[in-house]
Design an enzyme around this catalytic site. Structure first.
Site, mmCIF file in Angstrom:
data_model
loop_
_atom_site.group_PDB
_atom_site.id
_atom_site.type_symbol
_atom_site.label_atom_id
_atom_site.label_comp_id
_atom_site.label_asym_id
_atom_site.label_seq_id
_atom_site.Cartn_x
_atom_site.Cartn_y
_atom_site.Cartn_z
ATOM 1 N N CYS A 60 0.824 -1.217 0.000
ATOM 2 C CA CYS A 60 0.000 0.000 0.000
ATOM 3 C C CYS A 60 0.854 1.260 0.000
ATOM 4 O O CYS A 60 0.912 1.991 1.008
ATOM 5 C CB CYS A 60 -0.939 -0.031 1.195
ATOM 6 S SG CYS A 60 -1.954 -1.489 1.134
ATOM 7 N N GLU A 61 1.529 1.493 -1.076
ATOM 8 C CA GLU A 61 2.355 2.685 -1.273
ATOM 9 C C GLU A 61 2.360 2.973 -2.767
ATOM 10 O O GLU A 61 2.575 2.043 -3.558
ATOM 11 C CB GLU A 61 3.826 2.422 -0.888
ATOM 12 C CG GLU A 61 4.086 2.020 0.517
ATOM 13 C CD GLU A 61 4.599 3.163 1.383
ATOM 14 O OE1 GLU A 61 4.786 4.294 0.886
ATOM 15 O OE2 GLU A 61 4.805 2.898 2.581
#
Ligand code: LLP
Length: 418
Positions: A345-346
């Site tokens: 999640c980046e």
């Protein structure tokens, strides 16, 4: 070193040496790092080739790939090791490395690490500051031994590489300023438990030109001359690591030319030369095998979401590094431009950007040139289990690190007594 050559296509399917990547995925799952034993051997031997007539030591930089099987293989070929922590020291010893072929670099050696290294009787500490030298003297005194040292000098040479991996410029934290080196050597000479062995420099990594190496060696040699005049005689010069590899279209110097040019500068000195290559020995001896989970498109882009992520291979995110992507089993999908991204999640979680590929969901992809600073820089971010590592040797396949289990992720953690 040429790009990953142990990966070849046979009737539209990729093989690592004699083993199909599909078979590896089937047996070990993905993501999995794959190394080629024969490429590792060939690369090490070709580095050594130009050095056979000289007094030399090749200290493999453990940080580039610290798997025990790889360290053990290099040790069996006669390599020494460049380490930067107590952990690396213990790995090398466990892997069968000879402590008398270990040099210890790094700007922040702790007291326990120095003690460990002295007790192991390593070849040399590369001291990076006056304070560190004083600490090495203190610990050696306590143990009643002599510590062999080099001083790592900062030659202030531009290695012309990515700023995050350039180490030989004045504004880097590494080494001792050139003009401070001489007084420090004189001080070291007077220390009761220090034995001066050499001089060391390392100017950066993924260097693709010869000139920065030769320039920094010139500076080191000028200092060696001055030291001699002060009756300080060195038994080795450590020129560090840093030779680049071909990821895309770079053409780094051949080992043969690199070693020849370096040796020609020291030929009259009767001194041992130490090298600390990392990437050049392992970078193109390894790949990362991954699977396409999903294809996804928005108004402007096609994404291929694969099961390897920035936690497995950090280089694209951290240095904008290029790794070629190959599809393992060719087929007739439409050629499209993809960003290859991971599940983390980046937004920075990408492995490759804007690549023209023919991709379908569930395809296997091979991320090339991933043998150096791949697994060794991986993490558990997003509680992802670290990848498996395997070694191919012609048609044989060995697991050299098992894929982590979920229980491994939190085995050192404890609940509060609520
Ligand atoms: N010696 C010293 C003191 C070093 O600091 C290094 C690497 C080496 C030798 C080996 O350098 P090589 O031959 O591998 O270029 N994570 C970055 C590279 C960082 C290099 C750190 N020091 C990357 O993935 O590009």
């Amino acid at each position: 070193m040429a790009q990953t050559s142990f990966i070849r296509s046979d009737q539209g399917v990729l093989f690592a040496e004699g083993v199909s990547l599909e078979a590896i995925a089937k047996q070990f799952g993905t993501p999995t790092y794959i190394y080629s034993k024969n490429t590792l051997i060939k690369t090490f031997e070709s580095f050594k080739q130009g050095l056979l007539k000289s007094d030399h030591l090749i200290c493999f930089a453990v940080k580039s790939n610290s798997n025990i099987a790889i360290l053990n293989l290099f040790a069996s070929l006669g390599a020494g090791f460049d380490i930067v922590s107590g952990g690396e020291l213990e790995r090398v010893i466990y892997a069968g490395g000879d402590p008398q072929k270990i040099v210890f670099s790094g700007v922040g050696k702790t007291e326990p690490e120095i003690e460990l290294a002295l007790k192991a009787n390593i070849l040399c500490f590369n001291a990076e500051s006056r304070s560190e030298l004083l600490r090495i003297q203190e610990v050696a005194k306590k143990l009643n031994v002599k510590a062999s040292i080099s001083i790592r000098v900062n030659p202030d040479v531009d290695a012309k590489t990515h700023p995050y991996i350039s180490t030989g410029l004045k504004d880097n934290k590494f080494g001792v300023d050139f003009n401070q080196a001489m007084p420090l050597y004189i001080e070291a000479k007077s220390m009761s438990h220090i034995e001066i062995k050499g001089i060391d420099c390392h100017i950066g990594s993924q260097i693709t030109e010869l000139k920065p190496f030769l320039d920094s060696l010139d500076r080191v040699l000028s200092l060696e001359g001055l030291l001699k005049k002060n009756d300080i005689h060195l038994s080795h010069i450590d020129i560090g690591g840093g030779i680049g590899i071909c990821y895309q279209d770079e053409s780094p110097p051949d080992f043969e030319i690199y070693t020849k040019e370096i040796l020609s500068k020291i030929k009259d000195l009767n001194i041992k030369i130490i090298f600390e290559p990392g990437r050049a020995l392992v970078g193109n001896a390894g790949v990362l095998l991954s699977k396409v989970e999903y294809l996804k498109k928005n108004d402007v882009k096609h994404f291929a979401i694969i099961d390897a992520a920035m936690n497995d291979l950090m280089r694209p995110t951290l240095y904008d590094a290029y790794h070629e992507i190959k599809v393992v089993h060719e087929h007739e999908a439409k050629l499209q431009v993809f960003d290859i991204v991971g599940p983390v999640c980046e937004s920075g979680d990408f492995i490759a950007k804007n690549r023209s590929l023919k991709l379908k969901e569930n395809d296997l992809v091979c991320i090339m040139s991933a043998g150096a600073y791949g697994m060794s820089m991986s993490s558990n971010y997003n509680s992802r289990r670290r990848a498996a590592e395997v070694m191919v040797d012609q048609d044989k396949l060995f697991e050299i690190r098992a894929r982590e289990k979920s229980s491994d992720l939190f085995k050192l953690e404890k609940k509060l007594p609520l």
